[in-house]
Design a protein around this motif. Structure first.
Motif, PDB file in Angstrom:
ATOM      1  N   ASP A  67       0.823  -1.215   0.000  1.00  0.00           N
ATOM      2  CA  ASP A  67       0.000   0.000   0.000  1.00  0.00           C
ATOM      3  C   ASP A  67       0.854   1.261   0.000  1.00  0.00           C
ATOM      4  O   ASP A  67       0.556   2.227  -0.697  1.00  0.00           O
ATOM      5  N   ASP A  68       1.926   1.240   0.796  1.00  0.00           N
ATOM      6  CA  ASP A  68       2.779   2.436   0.841  1.00  0.00           C
ATOM      7  C   ASP A  68       3.562   2.609  -0.450  1.00  0.00           C
ATOM      8  O   ASP A  68       3.765   3.731  -0.927  1.00  0.00           O
ATOM      9  N   ALA A  69       4.024   1.493  -0.993  1.00  0.00           N
ATOM     10  CA  ALA A  69       4.840   1.597  -2.212  1.00  0.00           C
ATOM     11  C   ALA A  69       3.963   1.858  -3.434  1.00  0.00           C
ATOM     12  O   ALA A  69       4.451   2.337  -4.453  1.00  0.00           O
ATOM     13  N   GLY A  70       2.662   1.550  -3.325  1.00  0.00           N
ATOM     14  CA  GLY A  70       1.800   1.626  -4.510  1.00  0.00           C
ATOM     15  C   GLY A  70       1.976   0.361  -5.331  1.00  0.00           C
ATOM     16  O   GLY A  70       1.078  -0.454  -5.432  1.00  0.00           O
ATOM     17  N   GLY A 106       3.484 -10.560  -1.798  1.00  0.00           N
ATOM     18  CA  GLY A 106       3.467 -11.653  -0.834  1.00  0.00           C
ATOM     19  C   GLY A 106       2.120 -12.356  -0.831  1.00  0.00           C
ATOM     20  O   GLY A 106       1.129 -11.830  -1.343  1.00  0.00           O
ATOM     21  N   PRO A 107       2.060 -13.564  -0.255  1.00  0.00           N
ATOM     22  CA  PRO A 107       0.805 -14.306  -0.179  1.00  0.00           C
ATOM     23  C   PRO A 107      -0.276 -13.463   0.503  1.00  0.00           C
ATOM     24  O   PRO A 107      -0.013 -12.831   1.531  1.00  0.00           O
ATOM     25  N   GLY A 108      -1.452 -13.428  -0.103  1.00  0.00           N
ATOM     26  CA  GLY A 108      -2.570 -12.707   0.489  1.00  0.00           C
ATOM     27  C   GLY A 108      -2.575 -11.214   0.223  1.00  0.00           C
ATOM     28  O   GLY A 108      -3.512 -10.515   0.607  1.00  0.00           O
ATOM     29  N   GLU A 109      -1.556 -10.700  -0.425  1.00  0.00           N
ATOM     30  CA  GLU A 109      -1.484  -9.255  -0.659  1.00  0.00           C
ATOM     31  C   GLU A 109      -2.313  -8.829  -1.858  1.00  0.00           C
ATOM     32  O   GLU A 109      -2.458  -9.581  -2.819  1.00  0.00           O
ATOM     33  N   SER A 110      -2.822  -7.606  -1.800  1.00  0.00           N
ATOM     34  CA  SER A 110      -3.417  -7.044  -3.012  1.00  0.00           C
ATOM     35  C   SER A 110      -3.094  -5.561  -3.078  1.00  0.00           C
ATOM     36  O   SER A 110      -2.943  -4.897  -2.063  1.00  0.00           O
ATOM     37  N   MET A 111      -2.962  -5.068  -4.289  1.00  0.00           N
ATOM     38  CA  MET A 111      -2.623  -3.663  -4.533  1.00  0.00           C
ATOM     39  C   MET A 111      -3.875  -2.941  -5.022  1.00  0.00           C
ATOM     40  O   MET A 111      -4.715  -3.532  -5.698  1.00  0.00           O
TER      41      MET A 111
END
Ligand code: GTQ
Length: 371
Positions: A74-77, A106-111
């Motif tokens: 989220d911070d990196a976009g 990473g596993p479970g991440e979404s942008m």
């Protein structure tokens, strides 16, 4: 063709004290004498500032994974390690006006969802949980799959794997430097932060993935392919089948362009992509083209000679060929095939009438290699 500038029709003014004084007066008015720069700005042939480069996946991978701990998505976009050509860092280009980077999720991440004027493409290097939603359509992509995010389409992505599945690393390819060079960039974040998925997963593949068959009466009118994902298995099968029927190209082995199934043309108006197969022991002849190319070693290992420099590659390595640079490829193995994924800006060159291609004329079609 004479490349000497000391000919009629080229600038060949010898500067004198009087001229220097004149140049200074022009400079004071934000003007200048064209003949002092004419040969530089109108060279005989392309003079890219980009140089041939290779980025080793083995070296980059630990640093790409390290970013998982250092910054949140989220911070990196987008959590991406970008690959820069040394003289092109200021415009974030990998070669010419093309950009590439390695994105990790990473596993479970979404942008979150956004869209921009630049077009994007993805080539999955490792990990099984990757998905992307492009204009509402959810695509799942696995290793060696190719997918597109045409310009100004809403997109977001993530990794739906569980911890034991590990991270996803995919390669992003964008025409950001081109769009910026044209002073044409726009960017928007999605008003709802995330898109709503419409239709089933991989609906473009279900609709348009049959190759020779297209939906009768289809009204698709956009300037990019309606097919958004190109899985590895049928791509590899197409290469193996073509190898049974033909010797392919002396410069590229068996090479296929990912195409818009409705037009047969490139997947997007600014970038095209290829997958090529080098048979065991195959070494191609050298050629050059107007346009920049970024390659990824998708399978196997080999060597490419680019502008007389030798680059050894194995799976995951990325290398680039600047415009008009001679290049040839060889599969290092006598028993296994090797595959190279690549993308390029050829559609731009073709649509502007700039495209040219030439075979290396000497030495039986092979470059001599710099020591
Ligand atoms: O996923 O949209 O590597 O906008 C760089 C810029 C990826 C993306 C990048 C981007 C994206």
């Amino acid at each position: 063709m004479a490349y000497s500038d000391d000919v009629l029709g080229r600038a060949r003014v010898t500067d004198t004290a009087e001229l220097e004084e004149y140049y200074e007066k022009l400079a004071g008015l934000e003007a200048g004498a064209l003949w002092t720069i004419a040969n530089k700005i109108e060279p005989w042939y392309p003079q890219p500032q980009s140089i041939p480069m290779k980025w080793s996946f083995r070296e980059l991978r630990p640093l790409v994974l390290e970013a998982l701990k250092l910054v949140s998505g989220d911070d990196a976009g987008r959590r991406v390690v970008a690959l820069y050509n040394p003289q092109r860092r200021d415009i974030a280009a990998t070669v010419g006006l093309l950009y590439t980077g390695l994105q990790v999720m990473g596993p479970g991440e979404s942008m979150t969802a956004h869209r921009h004027q630049a077009a994007a493409l993805r080539f999955v290097i490792e990990g099984t949980g990757a998905w992307t939603i492009v204009d509402g359509q959810k695509l799942k992509v696995g290793p060696r799959d190719f997918a597109i995010t045409p310009n100004w389409t809403w997109h977001e992505h993530g990794n739906e794997g569980i911890d034991s599945d590990g991270p996803v690393i995919w390669q992003d390819g964008l025409d950001i430097p081109l769009v910026n060079a044209l002073d044409a960039p726009f960017y928007e974040v999605h008003p709802d932060v995330y898109q709503k998925q419409q239709g089933p997963v991989n609906s473009s593949l279900l609709t348009y993935g049959a190759g020779r068959l297209r939906p009768f009466g289809d009204t698709w009118h956009k300037n990019h392919s309606p097919l958004l994902a190109y899985p590895w298995e049928p791509t590899y099968e197409a290469l193996l089948n073509a190898a049974k029927a033909s010797d392919g190209s002396p410069y590229d082995g068996i090479i296929m362009e990912y195409s818009n199934p409705l037009t047969g043309g490139s997947v997007m108006p600014t970038m095209s992509a290829h997958m090529q197969l080098l048979r065991p022991g195959e070494a191609t002849l050298a050629h050059r083209q107007v346009g920049s190319k970024i390659y990824t070693a998708a399978k196997g290992s080999g060597t490419s000679i680019i502008a007389g420099k030798r680059f050894d590659w194995s799976e995951g390595d990325i290398f680039c060929v600047p415009s008009w640079a001679w290049h040839e490829h060889a599969n290092a193995s006598r028993s296994d095939d090797a595959c190279l994924f690549s993308f390029n800006d050829f559609p731009v060159m073709r649509s502007l009438g700039f495209f040219r291609e030439e075979a290396y004329p000497e030495n039986d079609g092979h470059q001599s290699v710099d020591a």
